[in-house]
Scaffold this motif. Structure first.
Motif, PDB file in Angstrom:
ATOM      1  N   ALA A   1       0.809  -1.218   0.000  1.00 19.86           N
ATOM      2  CA  ALA A   1       0.000   0.000   0.000  1.00 19.86           C
ATOM      3  C   ALA A   1       0.840   1.263   0.000  1.00 19.86           C
ATOM      4  O   ALA A   1       0.419   2.296  -0.554  1.00 19.86           O
ATOM      5  CB  ALA A   1      -0.944   0.001   1.203  1.00 19.86           C
ATOM      6  N   HIS A   2       2.038   1.219   0.595  1.00 20.31           N
ATOM      7  CA  HIS A   2       2.800   2.457   0.772  1.00 20.31           C
ATOM      8  C   HIS A   2       4.107   2.504  -0.010  1.00 20.31           C
ATOM      9  O   HIS A   2       4.730   3.562  -0.081  1.00 20.31           O
ATOM     10  CB  HIS A   2       3.080   2.665   2.263  1.00 20.31           C
ATOM     11  CG  HIS A   2       1.840   2.786   3.092  1.00 20.31           C
ATOM     12  ND1 HIS A   2       1.068   3.929   3.104  1.00 20.31           N
ATOM     13  CD2 HIS A   2       1.203   1.885   3.902  1.00 20.31           C
ATOM     14  CE1 HIS A   2       0.017   3.744   3.905  1.00 20.31           C
ATOM     15  NE2 HIS A   2       0.075   2.517   4.397  1.00 20.31           N
TER      16      HIS A   2
ATOM     17  N   ARG B   1       8.417  10.677  -9.739  1.00 24.43           N
ATOM     18  CA  ARG B   1       7.253   9.806  -9.565  1.00 24.43           C
ATOM     19  C   ARG B   1       7.604   8.333  -9.712  1.00 24.43           C
ATOM     20  O   ARG B   1       6.829   7.459  -9.328  1.00 24.43           O
ATOM     21  CB  ARG B   1       6.175  10.171 -10.586  1.00 24.43           C
ATOM     22  CG  ARG B   1       5.587  11.563 -10.409  1.00 24.43           C
ATOM     23  CD  ARG B   1       4.736  11.947 -11.602  1.00 24.43           C
ATOM     24  NE  ARG B   1       5.521  11.978 -12.827  1.00 24.43           N
ATOM     25  CZ  ARG B   1       4.999  12.049 -14.051  1.00 24.43           C
ATOM     26  NH1 ARG B   1       3.690  12.077 -14.199  1.00 24.43           N
ATOM     27  NH2 ARG B   1       5.776  12.086 -15.114  1.00 24.43           N
ATOM     28  N   LEU B   2       8.786   8.045 -10.279  1.00 24.79           N
ATOM     29  CA  LEU B   2       9.207   6.660 -10.463  1.00 24.79           C
ATOM     30  C   LEU B   2       9.878   6.082  -9.232  1.00 24.79           C
ATOM     31  O   LEU B   2      10.159   4.883  -9.181  1.00 24.79           O
ATOM     32  CB  LEU B   2      10.184   6.570 -11.649  1.00 24.79           C
ATOM     33  CG  LEU B   2       9.657   7.069 -12.998  1.00 24.79           C
ATOM     34  CD1 LEU B   2      10.770   7.040 -14.035  1.00 24.79           C
ATOM     35  CD2 LEU B   2       8.473   6.229 -13.455  1.00 24.79           C
ATOM     36  N   ILE B   3      10.153   6.916  -8.236  1.00 26.38           N
ATOM     37  CA  ILE B   3      10.839   6.488  -7.024  1.00 26.38           C
ATOM     38  C   ILE B   3       9.938   6.746  -5.823  1.00 26.38           C
ATOM     39  O   ILE B   3       9.416   7.853  -5.658  1.00 26.38           O
ATOM     40  CB  ILE B   3      12.175   7.239  -6.839  1.00 26.38           C
ATOM     41  CG1 ILE B   3      13.057   7.103  -8.083  1.00 26.38           C
ATOM     42  CG2 ILE B   3      12.904   6.745  -5.596  1.00 26.38           C
ATOM     43  CD1 ILE B   3      13.550   5.698  -8.350  1.00 26.38           C
ATOM     44  N   THR B   4       9.759   5.758  -4.981  1.00 27.07           N
ATOM     45  CA  THR B   4       9.005   5.952  -3.749  1.00 27.07           C
ATOM     46  C   THR B   4       9.919   6.570  -2.699  1.00 27.07           C
ATOM     47  O   THR B   4      10.973   5.999  -2.389  1.00 27.07           O
ATOM     48  CB  THR B   4       8.454   4.620  -3.216  1.00 27.07           C
ATOM     49  OG1 THR B   4       7.467   4.131  -4.124  1.00 27.07           O
ATOM     50  CG2 THR B   4       7.812   4.808  -1.843  1.00 27.07           C
ATOM     51  N   PRO B   5       9.549   7.722  -2.132  1.00 29.86           N
ATOM     52  CA  PRO B   5      10.367   8.320  -1.066  1.00 29.86           C
ATOM     53  C   PRO B   5      10.225   7.504   0.222  1.00 29.86           C
ATOM     54  O   PRO B   5       9.463   7.858   1.119  1.00 29.86           O
ATOM     55  CB  PRO B   5       9.786   9.729  -0.930  1.00 29.86           C
ATOM     56  CG  PRO B   5       8.380   9.619  -1.397  1.00 29.86           C
ATOM     57  CD  PRO B   5       8.374   8.555  -2.474  1.00 29.86           C
ATOM     58  N   PHE B   6      10.969   6.424   0.298  1.00 29.03           N
ATOM     59  CA  PHE B   6      10.825   5.449   1.379  1.00 29.03           C
ATOM     60  C   PHE B   6      10.965   6.093   2.754  1.00 29.03           C
ATOM     61  O   PHE B   6      10.154   5.873   3.652  1.00 29.03           O
ATOM     62  CB  PHE B   6      11.872   4.344   1.202  1.00 29.03           C
ATOM     63  CG  PHE B   6      11.872   3.309   2.293  1.00 29.03           C
ATOM     64  CD1 PHE B   6      10.894   2.323   2.327  1.00 29.03           C
ATOM     65  CD2 PHE B   6      12.829   3.319   3.294  1.00 29.03           C
ATOM     66  CE1 PHE B   6      10.884   1.367   3.320  1.00 29.03           C
ATOM     67  CE2 PHE B   6      12.832   2.367   4.294  1.00 29.03           C
ATOM     68  CZ  PHE B   6      11.862   1.386   4.307  1.00 29.03           C
ATOM     69  N   PHE B   7      11.983   6.919   2.913  1.00 23.26           N
ATOM     70  CA  PHE B   7      12.232   7.495   4.234  1.00 23.26           C
ATOM     71  C   PHE B   7      11.222   8.587   4.570  1.00 23.26           C
ATOM     72  O   PHE B   7      11.001   8.877   5.745  1.00 23.26           O
ATOM     73  CB  PHE B   7      13.665   8.034   4.307  1.00 23.26           C
ATOM     74  CG  PHE B   7      14.705   6.951   4.296  1.00 23.26           C
ATOM     75  CD1 PHE B   7      14.918   6.169   5.418  1.00 23.26           C
ATOM     76  CD2 PHE B   7      15.435   6.683   3.156  1.00 23.26           C
ATOM     77  CE1 PHE B   7      15.858   5.156   5.415  1.00 23.26           C
ATOM     78  CE2 PHE B   7      16.383   5.672   3.134  1.00 23.26           C
ATOM     79  CZ  PHE B   7      16.593   4.896   4.270  1.00 23.26           C
TER      80      PHE B   7
END
Length: 692
Positions: free
Chosen positions: A104-105, A560-566
């Motif tokens: 989901a995230h 938009r192609l990278i999820t800002p994980f932190f």
């Protein structure tokens, strides 16, 4: 055929009422497809046909996500798993929750904000068209193979017990499923899945309730299973060769379920049928509750199975040939007193098959259209693309039936096919993870990591099929079986075949293992670790090759192609800390990239554009937008508002945007590729103008 020494066992046959219930299932499923084929103007666009126009409610999407997991193999195989191996499978419930949080995230926001009809479109944007086609072709191959098995395996299992002709079942199910998926599109798939999940739950409950009543209650069923060694919920043995331990179930299981619910096209396509990211996330979390319910019901069915057959294992006695026939057997023995109840369970089994097949057909059509047809035929109208989508569903439906016919000659290869299906998900999950979480990965790293992962996982998976590892199981008995004149000693275990099992089990107790060392230590690894090995291989090899060949510059990537994980896991950190943890990816430029893509599409449609300032640090990529009425006004035109009463620039822009939305039927703005609405792109041009 009953094994020598055992007396024949009377198994009731299917009645007319049972056939009537089964036919009713097919009629209702077909009727739903017909309804959605003509309601709301029909399926006139690919967006309507493949994504249900992006306006579905959360409930049917949740039920469809659940139905994609609950196939006929699940209905037949999961209770048999509990009967043979115990309740350790139930502990996957924790893995479901971990899967939902990650999917989901981490993965879902990327697919949703890009509006990808095909999940593999992401791979082209992030890496290259070649990587996209590798992913798409892999998905098509595994789904066609898997759907054929899903169609054939339950038909074969039910034939021996109920007397239903296997090819009559295969053809009727295949034709009905292809029919309602072709004419009704995604809406028909979602609502038939909802109906079919209800039928599956009813079938499970019928077995549990009647079985408990006949055996003396749920407490007696529980006690019998405790004495039989079936109750096992924790096993902290760190040996990776243990088939189901707490470590393999929670770690390996989480990776395996993320591959299914996080990046699988059939699931991603369902997420995109709702209008907002938050609604898709809610549907995914509600799906976890449904998974808990299904696994609990299947576990209780398995406990009832063991309590009923604890003194007479029907496989050893020869009453049935495979463990997949355990559920149909107990249904015919305990539910045949009321005509129609066995038909309800058969409907439950085939509802699972229909839900999986319809999901697969629609997703195959979407992938083929988006990843192959549109690449070679760019000049077709929307109506022509929609017609091609429907034709693709019909073609894949025919291939599915053909694959079911081929499966009838495969014999023991069915297990290998399912093992390969599971192994394919791991490398694809690794490929998406490499792109979404590691901005330095380049196309060469993606190719190398994926190839190395497939080679490694297929090596261990195929080796496990050639040198089948021994699996210890709780004891079974035939002391209570009706016998002829021969005396039969107690049997503790038998080699049985199970469609949903990854391996063929062997006799319990001390076993002389004369396999080579590579088989003892490498091929004996639990199948649940396949996805873990695959993902780690893609990441390690992919990153090493990327840095050797020249790593991707994170500042040049579309954020938009990278999820800002932190940003997600460290949301309480100060902004300056989180900015450093973004590894140079310009996350603040998301809206600018989105606007640039929108204007680029409008440019292709021949509309007049004006140039804006470049995106972020990338001075080589100018940003364009459509020309508007106020662009031709002099600099001081709006500064005279107070003098002559004219509206401000912001007011005129709002009026202009509202007029355009009214012309489009008041639909929210489309995402960059025009597929689904996007929360981020729905901001007005006023906000965008003020931001630059």
């Amino acid at each position: 055929m009953v094994n020598p020494g055992f007396a024949p066992r009377h198994i009731p046959a299917f009645s007319a009422a049972d056939y009537a219930v089964f036919v009713a299932l097919l009629i209702v499923s077909a009727s739903i497809g017909i309804f959605f084929a003509f309601s709301g103007g029909g399926q006139k666009s690919t967006r309507q046909f493949l994504l249900a126009d992006g306006n579905m409610n959360i409930f049917p999407v949740t039920m469809s996500l659940l139905a994609s997991f609950v196939s006929a193999i699940t209905v037949l195989g999961m209770p048999a798993e509990i009967y043979l191996h115990g309740t350790m499978f139930f502990m996957f419930c924790l893995s479901f929750l971990l899967m939902a949080v990650v999917s989901a995230h981490i993965f879902l926001p990327v697919f949703f904000n890009l509006g990808c009809t095909s999940a593999y479109e992401y791979l082209e944007r992030r890496f290259s068209k070649g990587i996209r086609r590798v992913g798409s072709a892999t998905f098509i191959l595994q789904m066609v193979m898997y759907m054929g098995i899903v169609l054939y395996a339950p038909s074969l299992a039910l034939e021996a017990v109920t007397g239903m002709n296997v090819w009559a079942a295969v053809l009727s199910l295949g034709i009905i499923c292809t029919f309602y998926t072709t004419i009704g599109g995604m809406k028909a798939v979602l609502w038939t899945d909802t109906f079919q999940v209800c039928v599956m739950i009813a079938g499970f409950l019928a077995v549990i309730i009647q079985g408990c009543l006949q055996l003396g209650g749920i407490s007696e069923v529980w006690e019998v299973n405790r004495q039989g060694g079936r109750l096992e919920f924790f096993n902290f043995d760190p040996d990776p060769r243990v088939r189901h331990s707490s470590w393999s179930v929670h770690i390996g299981g989480t990776f395996m379920w993320i591959a299914i619910f996080g990046v699988n096209q059939a699931q991603v396509q369902r997420y995109l049928t709702v209008s907002k990211l938050s609604r898709a996330q809610i549907a995914l979390y509600l799906n976890v509750v449904g998974l808990w319910l299904i696994v609990t019901l299947a576990t209780l069915c398995g406990l009832v199975l063991y309590a009923f057959y604890k003194d007479c294992d029907p496989i050893v006695a020869g009453y049935i040939r495979t463990s997949d026939q355990l559920m149909p057997l107990i249904v015919m023995e305990i539910l045949s007193w009321l005509p129609g109840l066995p038909g309800l369970f058969v409907s439950c089994v085939f509802a699972g098959a229909l839900s999986t097949m319809s999901s697969g057909l629609n997703s195959l059509s979407a992938v083929t259209l988006e990843d192959f047809v549109r690449s070679f035929k760019t000049d077709l109208t929307e109506a022509q693309y929609t017609m091609i989508s429907k034709l693709l569903v019909a073609i894949y439906g025919g291939l599915m039936i053909l694959m079911a016919y081929v499966s009838s000659f495969l014999g023991g290869i069915l297990q290998a096919a399912l093992s390969i299906f599971g192994m394919i998900g791991g490398p694809l999950l690794g490929l998406f993870t490499l792109g979404i979480l590691f901005p330095w990965a380049n196309v060469w790293g993606a190719y190398a990591g994926t190839a190395a992962s497939f080679l490694l996982v297929f090596w261990v998976g195929i080796g496990a099929q050639v040198y089948k590892p021994p699996v210890n199981k709780p004891p079974i008995s035939v002391m209570g079986c009706p016998r002829l004149n021969e005396t039969i000693s107690n049997v503790t275990m038998s080699t049985v075949t199970m469609v949903t099992d990854m391996f063929t089990t062997t006799e319990a107790g001390p076993v002389v293992d004369d396999r080579p060392d590579v088989a003892k230590y490498w091929y004996s690894m639990s199948y649940l670790y396949y996805s873990v090995i695959a993902v780690l291989t893609v990441l390690i090899v992919g990153l090493v090759v990327s840095f050797i060949t020249g790593a991707q510059d994170p500042e040049e990537l579309d954020p938009r192609l990278i999820t800002p994980f932190f940003d997600t896991v460290c949301c309480c950190f100060p902004e300056r800390w989180r900015a450093k943890l973004r590894c140079g990816v310009p996350q603040e430029d998301r809206e600018l990239w989105m606007e640039r893509d929108m204007k680029a599409e409008e440019s292709e449609q021949g509309q007049e554009l004006v140039e804006l300032k470049p995106v972020g640090r990338d001075s080589q990529k100018p940003l364009l937008r459509r020309k508007t009425p106020w662009d031709d006004q002099p600099e001081d035109y709006y500064s005279k508002k107070d003098q002559d009463g004219r509206r401000s620039k912001d007011e005129e822009m709002k009026t202009f945007i509202k007029g355009e939305e009214d012309q489009e039927g008041e639909k929210p703005p489309a995402s960059p590729n025009g597929n689904v609405p996007d929360e981020r792109s729905s901001k007005s041009s006023v906000d965008f103008e003020s931001s630059i």
